[in-house]
Design a protein around this motif. Structure first.
Motif, mmCIF file in Angstrom:
data_model
loop_
_atom_site.group_PDB
_atom_site.id
_atom_site.type_symbol
_atom_site.label_atom_id
_atom_site.label_comp_id
_atom_site.label_asym_id
_atom_site.label_seq_id
_atom_site.Cartn_x
_atom_site.Cartn_y
_atom_site.Cartn_z
ATOM 1 N N ALA A 203 -29.648 23.275 -12.291
ATOM 2 C CA ALA A 203 -29.221 24.601 -11.835
ATOM 3 C C ALA A 203 -29.506 24.785 -10.343
ATOM 4 O O ALA A 203 -28.701 25.373 -9.611
ATOM 5 C CB ALA A 203 -29.922 25.688 -12.644
ATOM 6 N N ALA A 204 -30.653 24.274 -9.898
ATOM 7 C CA ALA A 204 -30.989 24.358 -8.476
ATOM 8 C C ALA A 204 -29.964 23.605 -7.627
ATOM 9 O O ALA A 204 -29.521 24.093 -6.586
ATOM 10 C CB ALA A 204 -32.392 23.801 -8.235
ATOM 11 N N ARG A 205 -29.552 22.435 -8.091
ATOM 12 C CA ARG A 205 -28.536 21.662 -7.364
ATOM 13 C C ARG A 205 -27.182 22.349 -7.425
ATOM 14 O O ARG A 205 -26.406 22.320 -6.466
ATOM 15 C CB ARG A 205 -28.444 20.259 -7.944
ATOM 16 C CG ARG A 205 -29.697 19.416 -7.707
ATOM 17 C CD ARG A 205 -29.418 17.953 -7.971
ATOM 18 N NE ARG A 205 -28.408 17.431 -7.058
ATOM 19 C CZ ARG A 205 -27.728 16.307 -7.247
ATOM 20 N NH1 ARG A 205 -27.957 15.582 -8.336
ATOM 21 N NH2 ARG A 205 -26.842 15.889 -6.383
ATOM 22 N N ALA A 206 -26.886 22.976 -8.568
ATOM 23 C CA ALA A 206 -25.614 23.694 -8.713
ATOM 24 C C ALA A 206 -25.516 24.810 -7.674
ATOM 25 O O ALA A 206 -24.456 25.042 -7.079
ATOM 26 C CB ALA A 206 -25.495 24.258 -10.130
ATOM 27 N N ASN B 171 -11.792 25.947 -9.046
ATOM 28 C CA ASN B 171 -12.076 27.136 -9.857
ATOM 29 C C ASN B 171 -12.841 26.770 -11.128
ATOM 30 O O ASN B 171 -13.815 27.430 -11.502
ATOM 31 C CB ASN B 171 -10.784 27.862 -10.214
ATOM 32 C CG ASN B 171 -10.133 28.513 -9.013
ATOM 33 O OD1 ASN B 171 -10.818 28.839 -8.029
ATOM 34 N ND2 ASN B 171 -8.831 28.723 -9.060
ATOM 35 N N GLU B 172 -12.396 25.714 -11.812
ATOM 36 C CA GLU B 172 -13.077 25.302 -13.042
ATOM 37 C C GLU B 172 -14.468 24.751 -12.719
ATOM 38 O O GLU B 172 -15.425 24.964 -13.481
ATOM 39 C CB GLU B 172 -12.255 24.236 -13.762
ATOM 40 C CG GLU B 172 -12.777 23.874 -15.146
ATOM 41 C CD GLU B 172 -12.720 25.013 -16.135
ATOM 42 O OE1 GLU B 172 -13.446 24.972 -17.143
ATOM 43 O OE2 GLU B 172 -11.940 25.970 -15.901
ATOM 44 N N ALA B 173 -14.574 24.060 -11.586
ATOM 45 C CA ALA B 173 -15.867 23.526 -11.174
ATOM 46 C C ALA B 173 -16.870 24.655 -10.948
ATOM 47 O O ALA B 173 -18.017 24.588 -11.415
ATOM 48 C CB ALA B 173 -15.718 22.701 -9.896
ATOM 49 N N VAL B 174 -16.444 25.697 -10.253
ATOM 50 C CA VAL B 174 -17.319 26.853 -10.000
ATOM 51 C C VAL B 174 -17.705 27.521 -11.309
ATOM 52 O O VAL B 174 -18.873 27.898 -11.520
ATOM 53 C CB VAL B 174 -16.619 27.864 -9.069
ATOM 54 C CG1 VAL B 174 -17.410 29.169 -8.995
ATOM 55 C CG2 VAL B 174 -16.454 27.274 -7.674
ATOM 56 N N LYS B 175 -16.755 27.649 -12.211
ATOM 57 C CA LYS B 175 -17.016 28.269 -13.512
ATOM 58 C C LYS B 175 -18.091 27.494 -14.279
ATOM 59 O O LYS B 175 -19.015 28.087 -14.861
ATOM 60 C CB LYS B 175 -15.719 28.324 -14.323
ATOM 61 C CG LYS B 175 -15.896 28.856 -15.739
ATOM 62 C CD LYS B 175 -14.579 28.792 -16.502
ATOM 63 C CE LYS B 175 -14.779 29.196 -17.958
ATOM 64 N NZ LYS B 175 -13.506 29.073 -18.727
ATOM 65 N N ILE B 176 -17.970 26.166 -14.288
ATOM 66 C CA ILE B 176 -18.927 25.325 -15.018
ATOM 67 C C ILE B 176 -20.325 25.431 -14.402
ATOM 68 O O ILE B 176 -21.329 25.547 -15.116
ATOM 69 C CB ILE B 176 -18.463 23.859 -15.016
ATOM 70 C CG1 ILE B 176 -17.159 23.709 -15.830
ATOM 71 C CG2 ILE B 176 -19.543 22.950 -15.597
ATOM 72 C CD1 ILE B 176 -17.299 24.051 -17.298
ATOM 73 N N LEU B 177 -20.406 25.390 -13.078
ATOM 74 C CA LEU B 177 -21.713 25.452 -12.426
ATOM 75 C C LEU B 177 -22.375 26.813 -12.623
ATOM 76 O O LEU B 177 -23.599 26.898 -12.801
ATOM 77 C CB LEU B 177 -21.582 25.145 -10.931
ATOM 78 C CG LEU B 177 -21.139 23.721 -10.575
ATOM 79 C CD1 LEU B 177 -21.291 23.471 -9.073
ATOM 80 C CD2 LEU B 177 -21.924 22.674 -11.351
ATOM 81 N N LEU C 221 -22.582 25.354 -4.908
ATOM 82 C CA LEU C 221 -21.835 26.616 -4.823
ATOM 83 C C LEU C 221 -21.932 27.208 -3.427
ATOM 84 O O LEU C 221 -20.958 27.757 -2.911
ATOM 85 C CB LEU C 221 -22.360 27.601 -5.871
ATOM 86 C CG LEU C 221 -22.044 27.266 -7.325
ATOM 87 C CD1 LEU C 221 -22.735 28.251 -8.268
ATOM 88 C CD2 LEU C 221 -20.536 27.277 -7.578
ATOM 89 N N ALA C 222 -23.119 27.104 -2.821
ATOM 90 C CA ALA C 222 -23.291 27.622 -1.456
ATOM 91 C C ALA C 222 -22.414 26.859 -0.471
ATOM 92 O O ALA C 222 -21.857 27.440 0.464
ATOM 93 C CB ALA C 222 -24.765 27.527 -1.055
ATOM 94 N N LYS C 223 -22.266 25.551 -0.665
ATOM 95 C CA LYS C 223 -21.416 24.741 0.228
ATOM 96 C C LYS C 223 -19.948 25.056 0.028
ATOM 97 O O LYS C 223 -19.163 24.998 0.987
ATOM 98 C CB LYS C 223 -21.657 23.251 -0.061
ATOM 99 C CG LYS C 223 -23.033 22.740 0.343
ATOM 100 C CD LYS C 223 -23.187 21.268 -0.011
ATOM 101 C CE LYS C 223 -24.559 20.755 0.349
ATOM 102 N NZ LYS C 223 -24.721 19.312 -0.008
ATOM 103 N N TRP C 224 -19.558 25.383 -1.190
ATOM 104 C CA TRP C 224 -18.144 25.618 -1.491
ATOM 105 C C TRP C 224 -17.663 27.004 -1.078
ATOM 106 O O TRP C 224 -16.468 27.230 -0.999
ATOM 107 C CB TRP C 224 -17.898 25.421 -2.981
ATOM 108 C CG TRP C 224 -18.109 24.000 -3.444
ATOM 109 C CD1 TRP C 224 -18.211 22.903 -2.652
ATOM 110 C CD2 TRP C 224 -18.244 23.544 -4.785
ATOM 111 N NE1 TRP C 224 -18.411 21.782 -3.415
ATOM 112 C CE2 TRP C 224 -18.423 22.132 -4.739
ATOM 113 C CE3 TRP C 224 -18.210 24.170 -6.030
ATOM 114 C CZ2 TRP C 224 -18.586 21.359 -5.876
ATOM 115 C CZ3 TRP C 224 -18.387 23.405 -7.178
ATOM 116 C CH2 TRP C 224 -18.561 22.024 -7.096
ATOM 117 N N GLU C 225 -18.590 27.905 -0.835
ATOM 118 C CA GLU C 225 -18.170 29.274 -0.472
ATOM 119 C C GLU C 225 -17.566 29.320 0.926
ATOM 120 O O GLU C 225 -17.952 28.576 1.807
ATOM 121 C CB GLU C 225 -19.392 30.214 -0.529
ATOM 122 C CG GLU C 225 -19.849 30.493 -1.956
ATOM 123 C CD GLU C 225 -21.038 31.436 -1.982
ATOM 124 O OE1 GLU C 225 -21.589 31.738 -0.886
ATOM 125 O OE2 GLU C 225 -21.427 31.874 -3.078
#
Length: 258
Positions: free
Chosen positions: A247-250, A228-234, A254-258
């Motif tokens: 930002a592009a890598r972030a 959750n904190e990782a997603v918030k930071i990205l 995020l797409a992989k974590w969904e």
């Protein structure tokens, strides 16, 4: 007879107006054709504009994706430039001096070694730290960066911290602090990595490594199991620095974590 006299003028007027009506119809037809041609031109221009927008978007994405690589290349160039200067300096100082009696020997200064070693315990392994003396900040930074690239994270961290203690307000100070965090991350010490990134963002908010710092901090939180904190930071990274390579890598993570 009267009827003929009445109809005859009307016919004369109609006949005289007929050419004018034909000319008017031709003019209207020509205008309609021009309108059709104009509409086609507008449609073609819109298609060309849409294609141009698509190409601009593609190029912008490529630029954003490669910005981090460009930054790393710049660091490599800085290192190589300083390394060449160091080699030249060492070659100059290593030339033998000629003494009386045709006896050649190294001067006393050239017999003095500029490096010493000491040992330190790190993760139950014996680490040898080479403490060289550098005449300029560029050489010190480049040496620390080379140590990092060689996987000597403990030694690299010492040198980057040395750089920060000597040059806390230098243009490379934010980079040095970032690489300190990277050394911890590479040793799986994610809490210390996060701590140093937070310090970097606080001390150097306008530094060029801030976007990369947000990305690394998000990844560190994820490694600690705090998704959750990782997603918030990205997401914060993407909001603050949307055009950055980080930002592009972030977005990819995020797409992989969904």
């Amino acid at each position: 007879m009267k009827r003929i006299l009445i109809v005859l003028p009307i016919l004369i007027v109609f006949v005289s107006c007929a050419p004018k009506n034909q000319a008017l119809n031709k003019s209207i037809s020509a205008m309609n054709q021009e309108i059709v041609d104009l509409q086609k031109s507008i449609a073609n221009l819109k298609m060309e504009n849409d294609e141009l927008d698509r190409k601009i978007t593609v190029n912008k994405t490529k630029i954003n994706t490669n910005s981090q690589a460009i930054s790393d290349i710049n660091n490599d160039v800085t290192y190589l430039t300083n390394e060449i200067s160091m080699i030249k300096e060492r070659l100059e100082t290593s030339k033998p001096a000629v003494q009386s009696g045709d006896n050649k020997s190294m001067s006393k200064d050239n017999q003095t070694r500029n490096a010493k070693t000491e040992t330190a315990e790190q993760n139950d392994n014996q680490i040898v730290i080479i403490e060289d003396k550098f005449s300029d900040k560029g050489s010190l930074y480049s040496y620390a960066y080379e140590l990092f690239k060689s996987g000597k994270y403990y030694e690299s961290r010492q040198k980057f911290n040395e750089f920060l203690s000597l040059y806390p307000k230098d243009s490379l100070s934010d980079n040095a602090k970032y690489w300190v965090a990277e050394t911890y991350y590479s040793q799986n010490n994610y809490n210390k990595a996060i701590e140093n990134i937070i310090q970097m963002i606080r001390d150097y908010p306008d530094g060029n490594k801030v976007p990369a710092g947000y990305l690394k901090m998000g990844l560190a939180y994820n490694e600690l199991g705090n998704r959750n904190e990782a997603v918030k930071i990205l997401k914060e990274l993407i909001q603050k620095f949307p055009a950055s390579g980080a930002a592009a890598r972030a977005k990819e993570f995020l797409a992989k974590w969904e």
